[in-house]
Design a protein around this motif. Structure first.
Motif, PDB file in Angstrom:
ATOM      1  N   PHE A 124       0.834  -1.210   0.000  1.00 36.13           N
ATOM      2  CA  PHE A 124       0.000   0.000   0.000  1.00 36.13           C
ATOM      3  C   PHE A 124       0.866   1.257   0.000  1.00 36.13           C
ATOM      4  O   PHE A 124       0.550   2.243  -0.663  1.00 36.13           O
ATOM      5  N   ALA A 125       1.976   1.211   0.728  1.00 32.47           N
ATOM      6  CA  ALA A 125       2.874   2.364   0.777  1.00 32.47           C
ATOM      7  C   ALA A 125       3.488   2.650  -0.588  1.00 32.47           C
ATOM      8  O   ALA A 125       3.788   3.808  -0.926  1.00 32.47           O
ATOM      9  N   GLN A 126       3.676   1.601  -1.398  1.00 32.36           N
ATOM     10  CA  GLN A 126       4.310   1.748  -2.708  1.00 32.36           C
ATOM     11  C   GLN A 126       3.300   1.981  -3.831  1.00 32.36           C
ATOM     12  O   GLN A 126       3.696   2.194  -4.981  1.00 32.36           O
ATOM     13  N   ALA A 127       2.015   1.932  -3.516  1.00 31.75           N
ATOM     14  CA  ALA A 127       0.975   2.008  -4.546  1.00 31.75           C
ATOM     15  C   ALA A 127       0.903   3.388  -5.181  1.00 31.75           C
ATOM     16  O   ALA A 127       1.273   4.407  -4.578  1.00 31.75           O
ATOM     17  N   ASP A 128       0.385   3.413  -6.402  1.00 28.80           N
ATOM     18  CA  ASP A 128       0.144   4.665  -7.110  1.00 28.80           C
ATOM     19  C   ASP A 128      -0.817   5.543  -6.299  1.00 28.80           C
ATOM     20  O   ASP A 128      -1.760   5.035  -5.686  1.00 28.80           O
ATOM     21  N   PRO A 129      -0.603   6.854  -6.251  1.00 27.84           N
ATOM     22  CA  PRO A 129      -1.474   7.739  -5.455  1.00 27.84           C
ATOM     23  C   PRO A 129      -2.961   7.604  -5.774  1.00 27.84           C
ATOM     24  O   PRO A 129      -3.799   7.666  -4.878  1.00 27.84           O
ATOM     25  N   ASP A 401       7.189 -10.159  -3.192  1.00 25.86           N
ATOM     26  CA  ASP A 401       6.568  -8.868  -3.485  1.00 25.86           C
ATOM     27  C   ASP A 401       5.735  -8.981  -4.757  1.00 25.86           C
ATOM     28  O   ASP A 401       6.148  -9.603  -5.741  1.00 25.86           O
ATOM     29  N   SER A 402       4.559  -8.387  -4.725  1.00 25.04           N
ATOM     30  CA  SER A 402       3.666  -8.376  -5.876  1.00 25.04           C
ATOM     31  C   SER A 402       2.725  -7.198  -5.696  1.00 25.04           C
ATOM     32  O   SER A 402       2.777  -6.491  -4.695  1.00 25.04           O
ATOM     33  N   ASN A 403       1.843  -6.976  -6.663  1.00 28.85           N
ATOM     34  CA  ASN A 403       0.926  -5.836  -6.554  1.00 28.85           C
ATOM     35  C   ASN A 403      -0.388  -6.172  -7.243  1.00 28.85           C
ATOM     36  O   ASN A 403      -0.755  -5.572  -8.252  1.00 28.85           O
ATOM     37  N   GLU A 404      -1.086  -7.174  -6.689  1.00 28.16           N
ATOM     38  CA  GLU A 404      -2.339  -7.624  -7.296  1.00 28.16           C
ATOM     39  C   GLU A 404      -3.418  -6.545  -7.288  1.00 28.16           C
ATOM     40  O   GLU A 404      -4.268  -6.503  -8.183  1.00 28.16           O
ATOM     41  N   LEU A 405      -3.387  -5.681  -6.278  1.00 28.00           N
ATOM     42  CA  LEU A 405      -4.379  -4.611  -6.216  1.00 28.00           C
ATOM     43  C   LEU A 405      -4.218  -3.670  -7.413  1.00 28.00           C
ATOM     44  O   LEU A 405      -5.213  -3.214  -7.998  1.00 28.00           O
TER      45      LEU A 405
END
Length: 800
Positions: A124-129, A401-405
């Motif tokens: 979440f900290a690394q997610a796009d704004p 590490d992944s970013n499924e969201l």
């Protein structure tokens, strides 16, 4: 007179108690029912949001901007599914025992050892704004609903004696991690396989191994699962079963397929998807339509607790999922320093365990301290059951590490194949085959697999004192299998083998056999031009390719017998003339299903023993692989019953014995009149709430629905899987059905097994169940005109 007076007092008191009890139940049952016509005020809304619900209470949400949309999604979802949302977040954070039972303390410790919240916080900290804004707006909407409805919470909160805590963004992100855990395939089968290996010789053991080119039973000749290792993996398996019993599994099997315009009557693609999982109430999916005029128009199903459409379509593309069946777990036996229990050996050097002290609440509210230890590979799983003698760690693809969201958000926004592929690049740990179609006429199928780069893939508990078997990362996205606009004009997947044998990376040993896939492709090839009615027929199809293969062999063997009774002759004739359809009305289906499993039982129970056979028979993929291998080799030594050393039984004797046993079992359950042996009379589904196991609560609050007679089985395209030899215990099936028509989105169809509401007193609690079991659908409108015309409720959400 005195006695009469006393009696009247007792009767009046009893009446008062009954009325009071009725009022209490009615109050907590009906109290949480939302008024779908009552406008809502939210703090922080930038512009009014309109929510239109149709006759199934499916919300169509119209907002002017992204922040307002997802805040409204939070409120609307909480209206219908708040307790389910809370239950799912408690799974991912390891907090089930404090509300349900101390029996779930081990589940809590296991889920905490997966450290989903730790990874979610990082993601979440690394997610796009923009993505962060969506999740925070959703979180705000959920929390404002909780704050405004403290006196009208779902009955489960009142019954269990707690109130929901504030929602946090990581709770939504965690749900993606839970999908990855639920999709971890292979190790329960491997556990059973190693138990079998301890019972039989190498030749017999080979019949249990999936017949996949390149696989061998001697890949790891030095690795043996001893008794303690078996106890560890059995304990882990039993813990995950408890989650299944609560109806908390997400993905299991699935079907999806797509046809291009060259194959369809409309000249535009058609796409179908039905993901398979446990059938319970509330269903795992929530139907929703989200609109920002001119920017977003997306519909489909969401996972309660996160705000975006997981499977569905927007104005440009449609997509759906099937499980790849990836082997995403490996286990390692660690060598612990005898002089320091907090160190383990790797490549000749002692390393420190990372130690985390967990404070877990039990049902009584007491704080228990549990210790989780971690190697560089992952958590120590032996500590969960306090099994001595072995220290086993686990490496899990979900720890990467992944970013499924980001992927789900990107799919909701994608306009073409390029943007679709860009979105799914980060769908790393939830291993899927994603089917695709777009309004330009393109079709595709793309795998999103977190394939570990291993020294060697397969079955075993690896030695942990060397780094040789450590994962070296994951296979790059660019090397994952996909297909785009094939010459055939169609694509499909059904959990079958993902690639040809020459694919350079090990994915799994435990793909499903291609019965469903073969049938889907057979039907797609059967007509030059396909319409939506053909897709409906495919999703409803109960014709079995497995029965096509096995039934003629059974009949051939039984025809050799001259010692059949009249009832047995009638049953044999029923099998002989069967069309291989497992319809509700079919008598042959009943006979075949019993006979298939009884044949398996006759073959192996004498050597495995009752306990191990029961475990094995619950693994449908293992059963199917074994039976396929026996069909190929009918001279197998498995046919000989070791409990009759003076006789050597043959395949024919096994089949005949299984046939007679099957007819006896059916007669016991259904009577001796074979005309009354319709499959649907014994193959039935009952939808149950997680609290239905308490009969009084189940009846007081009217939690369960059914039973519903159904056809199909675990090997048909229309799937209804059940426990071994108990057809009435259906436990898995299609969790939704979607058919998307890209010539006109408003012609698309959908249905779920339950309803959109999770509140038992709601008319929308299971209002789609009868449609579902009868293979019917309702429309999935997205045009404003159609949505308005089908509206039953309307509200405006405004800033307060």
């Amino acid at each position: 007179m005195k006695k009469n007076k006393t009696l009247r007092i007792v009767l009046y008191s009893l009446a008062i108690l009954i009325v009071a009890g009725w009022l209490f139940v009615r109050n907590i049952t009906n109290g949480p029912l939302p008024d779908y016509n009552q406008d809502i005020q939210l703090s922080g809304l930038q512009a009014p949001v309109e929510v239109i619900r149709d006759s199934f209470a499916i919300p169509h949400i119209y907002a002017e901007n992204q922040k307002d949309l997802y805040m409204a999604v939070g409120v609307v979802m909480a209206q219908d599914r708040l307790w389910q949302m809370d239950l799912l977040r408690r799974v991912t954070t390891g907090r089930l025992a404090e509300i349900l039972s101390d029996d779930l303390l081990e589940v809590d410790q296991l889920m905490r050892s997966l450290e989903m919240s730790k990874k979610s916080t990082r993601m979440f900290a690394q997610a796009d704004p923009q993505l962060r804004e969506c999740i925070m707006a959703f979180t705000d909407g959920v929390n404002q609903f909780i704050e405004q409805n403290q006196k009208h919470l779902p009955f489960e909160f009142k019954l269990l004696g707690y109130t929901p805590e504030q929602w946090e963004p990581i709770h939504s992100v965690n749900l993606i991690g839970y999908m990855a855990w639920d999709l971890s395939t292979g190790w329960p089968n491997e556990l059973t396989l190693f138990k079998v290996r301890g019972k039989v010789d190498e030749k017999k053991f080979s019949d249990f191994v999936p017949n996949i080119p390149g696989q061998s039973t001697s890949v790891y000749p030095d690795f043996q699962l001893d008794k303690n290792e078996g106890e560890v993996l059995t304990a882990l398996q039993n813990i995950t079963i408890k989650l299944d019993e609560l109806g908390l599994d997400v993905f299991r099997g699935s079907n999806n397929w797509v046809a291009s315009g060259s194959k369809t009557k409309s000249g535009k693609p058609l796409l179908a998807n039905d993901m398979h999982l446990g059938l319970s109430i509330p269903g795992i999916w929530y139907q929703m339509h989200q609109v920002i005029p001119g920017k977003l128009n997306v519909t489909g199903v969401v996972l309660p607790g996160q705000p975006m459409i997981v499977a569905g379509h927007n104005q440009n593309i449609a997509w759906g999922f099937t499980n790849v069946m990836t082997d995403g777990l490996d286990f390692y036996e660690e060598t612990v320093n005898p002089d320091n229990p907090n160190e383990y050996l790797v490549d000749g050097e002692w390393r420190k365990f990372r130690i985390v002290e967990e404070q877990v609440l039990n049902k009584a509210g007491d704080t228990l301290v549990m210790i989780n230890k971690f190697t560089h590979r992952g958590p120590i799983v032996t500590d969960i059951k306090a099994i001595s003698g072995k220290t086993i760690s686990m490496s899990w693809v979900g720890l990467f590490d992944s970013n499924e969201l980001r992927t789900v958000y990107g799919l909701n926004q994608a306009r073409n194949w390029t943007e679709f592929r860009e979105a799914i690049k980060t769908f790393v740990t939830v291993n899927q085959n994603i089917v695709y179609a777009d309004t330009e006429g393109n079709i595709g199928l793309h795998s999103t697999i977190g394939i570990p780069l291993r020294e060697s893939g397969g079955i075993g508990v690896y030695p942990g004192d060397t780094s040789l078997y450590d994962w070296k990362g994951l296979v790059p996205f660019e090397e994952l299998p996909f297909s785009f606009n094939p010459e055939s004009g169609f694509l499909s997947s059904a959990n079958n083998r993902t690639t040809d044998p020459d694919y350079p990376h090990y994915i799994s040993s435990w793909f499903d056999l291609p019965y469903r896939q073969d049938r889907i492709q057979e039907l797609l090839k059967s007509n030059d031009k396909i319409g939506i009615e053909d897709f409906i027929a495919i999703q409803a199809d109960q014709h079995s390719k497995m029965a096509e293969k096995f039934n003629p062999v059974f009949v051939q063997e039984l025809m050799k017998s001259d010692e059949l009774t009249e009832i047995e002759k009638d049953a044999l004739e029923t099998l002989r003339t069967w069309d291989f359809s497992l319809s509700r009305e079919s008598v042959a289906a009943t006979i075949f299903e019993y006979m298939y499993f009884n044949t398996c039982k006759e073959l192996v129970e004498d050597e495995l023993g009752e306990e191990l056979f029961t475990e094995f028979s619950g693994k449908k993929i293992m059963v199917k692989n074994f039976m396929e291998n026996i069909l190929i080799n009918q001279e197998s030594s498995w046919c000989d019953n070791i409990q009759t050393p003076d006789n050597k039984e043959t395949f024919n004797q096994i089949v005949t014995s299984a046939f007679k046993k099957s007819l006896s079992d059916i007669s016991t359950s259904m009577g001796s009149n074979t005309d009354k042996w319709a499959w649907g009379d014994i193959h039935q589904i009952t939808l149950e709430h997680p609290l239905s196991s308490a009969n009084l609560i189940d009846k007081l609050f009217n939690l369960s629905r059914g039973p519903y007679p159904v056809g199909g089985s675990f090997h048909t395209v229309c799937p209804y899987s059940y426990s071994f030899m108990d057809p009435g215990s259906i436990n898995h099936g299609a969790s939704h059905r979607h058919i998307f028509d890209l010539s006109d989105w408003d012609k698309s169809l959908t249905v779920i097994p339950t309803g959109n509401s999770g509140i038992p007193a709601s008319p929308y609690y299971c209002d789609q169940s009868k449609l579902y079991v009868n293979n019917q659908y309702h429309s999935d409108y997205v045009s404003r005109e159609k949505v308005e015309a089908s509206a039953k409720y309307k509200i405006i959400i405004t800033d307060d």
